[in-house]
Motif scaffolding. Sequence first.
Motif, PDB file in Angstrom:
ATOM      1  N   ILE A  12       0.831  -1.206   0.000  1.00 28.65           N
ATOM      2  CA  ILE A  12       0.000   0.000   0.000  1.00 28.65           C
ATOM      3  C   ILE A  12       0.867   1.259   0.000  1.00 28.65           C
ATOM      4  O   ILE A  12       0.456   2.315  -0.459  1.00 28.65           O
ATOM      5  CB  ILE A  12      -1.002   0.010   1.183  1.00 28.65           C
ATOM      6  N   PHE A  13       2.112   1.135   0.482  1.00 27.99           N
ATOM      7  CA  PHE A  13       3.004   2.292   0.526  1.00 27.99           C
ATOM      8  C   PHE A  13       3.418   2.755  -0.868  1.00 27.99           C
ATOM      9  O   PHE A  13       4.037   3.808  -1.014  1.00 27.99           O
ATOM     10  CB  PHE A  13       4.216   2.014   1.416  1.00 27.99           C
ATOM     11  N   TYR A  14       3.068   1.994  -1.895  1.00 26.79           N
ATOM     12  CA  TYR A  14       3.284   2.457  -3.267  1.00 26.79           C
ATOM     13  C   TYR A  14       2.450   3.703  -3.570  1.00 26.79           C
ATOM     14  O   TYR A  14       2.702   4.382  -4.564  1.00 26.79           O
ATOM     15  CB  TYR A  14       2.949   1.368  -4.289  1.00 26.79           C
ATOM     16  N   ILE A  15       1.461   4.000  -2.747  1.00 28.48           N
ATOM     17  CA  ILE A  15       0.672   5.220  -2.972  1.00 28.48           C
ATOM     18  C   ILE A  15       1.530   6.468  -2.823  1.00 28.48           C
ATOM     19  O   ILE A  15       1.199   7.509  -3.377  1.00 28.48           O
ATOM     20  CB  ILE A  15      -0.577   5.300  -2.056  1.00 28.48           C
ATOM     21  N   PHE A  16       2.628   6.355  -2.076  1.00 30.71           N
ATOM     22  CA  PHE A  16       3.541   7.479  -1.940  1.00 30.71           C
ATOM     23  C   PHE A  16       4.532   7.461  -3.091  1.00 30.71           C
ATOM     24  O   PHE A  16       5.042   6.396  -3.452  1.00 30.71           O
ATOM     25  CB  PHE A  16       4.297   7.412  -0.611  1.00 30.71           C
ATOM     26  N   PRO A  17       4.826   8.609  -3.662  1.00 28.45           N
ATOM     27  CA  PRO A  17       5.810   8.649  -4.761  1.00 28.45           C
ATOM     28  C   PRO A  17       7.173   8.131  -4.293  1.00 28.45           C
ATOM     29  O   PRO A  17       7.541   8.285  -3.129  1.00 28.45           O
ATOM     30  CB  PRO A  17       5.894  10.135  -5.120  1.00 28.45           C
ATOM     31  N   SER A  18       7.898   7.529  -5.225  1.00 25.61           N
ATOM     32  CA  SER A  18       9.190   6.926  -4.865  1.00 25.61           C
ATOM     33  C   SER A  18      10.171   7.940  -4.295  1.00 25.61           C
ATOM     34  O   SER A  18      10.959   7.600  -3.419  1.00 25.61           O
ATOM     35  CB  SER A  18       9.803   6.186  -6.049  1.00 25.61           C
ATOM     36  N   PHE A  19      10.118   9.191  -4.742  1.00 29.02           N
ATOM     37  CA  PHE A  19      11.072  10.162  -4.194  1.00 29.02           C
ATOM     38  C   PHE A  19      10.826  10.399  -2.707  1.00 29.02           C
ATOM     39  O   PHE A  19      11.773  10.661  -1.960  1.00 29.02           O
ATOM     40  CB  PHE A  19      11.079  11.482  -4.997  1.00 29.02           C
ATOM     41  N   ILE A  20       9.596  10.271  -2.252  1.00 27.33           N
ATOM     42  CA  ILE A  20       9.299  10.405  -0.817  1.00 27.33           C
ATOM     43  C   ILE A  20       9.744   9.140  -0.076  1.00 27.33           C
ATOM     44  O   ILE A  20      10.423   9.210   0.950  1.00 27.33           O
ATOM     45  CB  ILE A  20       7.791  10.674  -0.584  1.00 27.33           C
TER      46      ILE A  20
END
Length: 135
Positions: free
Chosen positions: A91-99
């Motif tokens: 679910i943490f894929y909802i955050f952009p990879s740079f974050i």
Amino acid sequence: MMNSYIVFFDGICNLCNSWVKFIIKYDKKNRFKFASLQSEIGQNFLNERNLSSHSFDSIILYQPNSAYFLKSDAVLQIFKLLGFPFSILSIFYIFPSFIRDKLYSLIAKNRYKFFGKSESCMMPNPEWKDKFLTN
């Protein structure tokens, strides 16, 4: 090694070694093999892809002849491949990879300070020997 993945890790990092033990424990489908980034296999992998062969601040998940993942993408892919309940963490894929990678890099930068390091790469116990790639 069809459907196998190789996890490259910092062999002297206590956090990384604990992560490898965690993966082995929950790898019910026997999908993962391991190699330290400091090993000849790890160095060859890095050099072939023009990645830094001196900085071991990322775990790398490699699917042979397909793709490789760095930092938070590698961690989330591993959780996904381990299956339920760990796959929920994707679910943490909802955050952009740079974050995600900013947080990953903060932990990686301080991993020796927080978790310590070994003088040499982890030696697998005999029952795990087939999970580790050697030269």
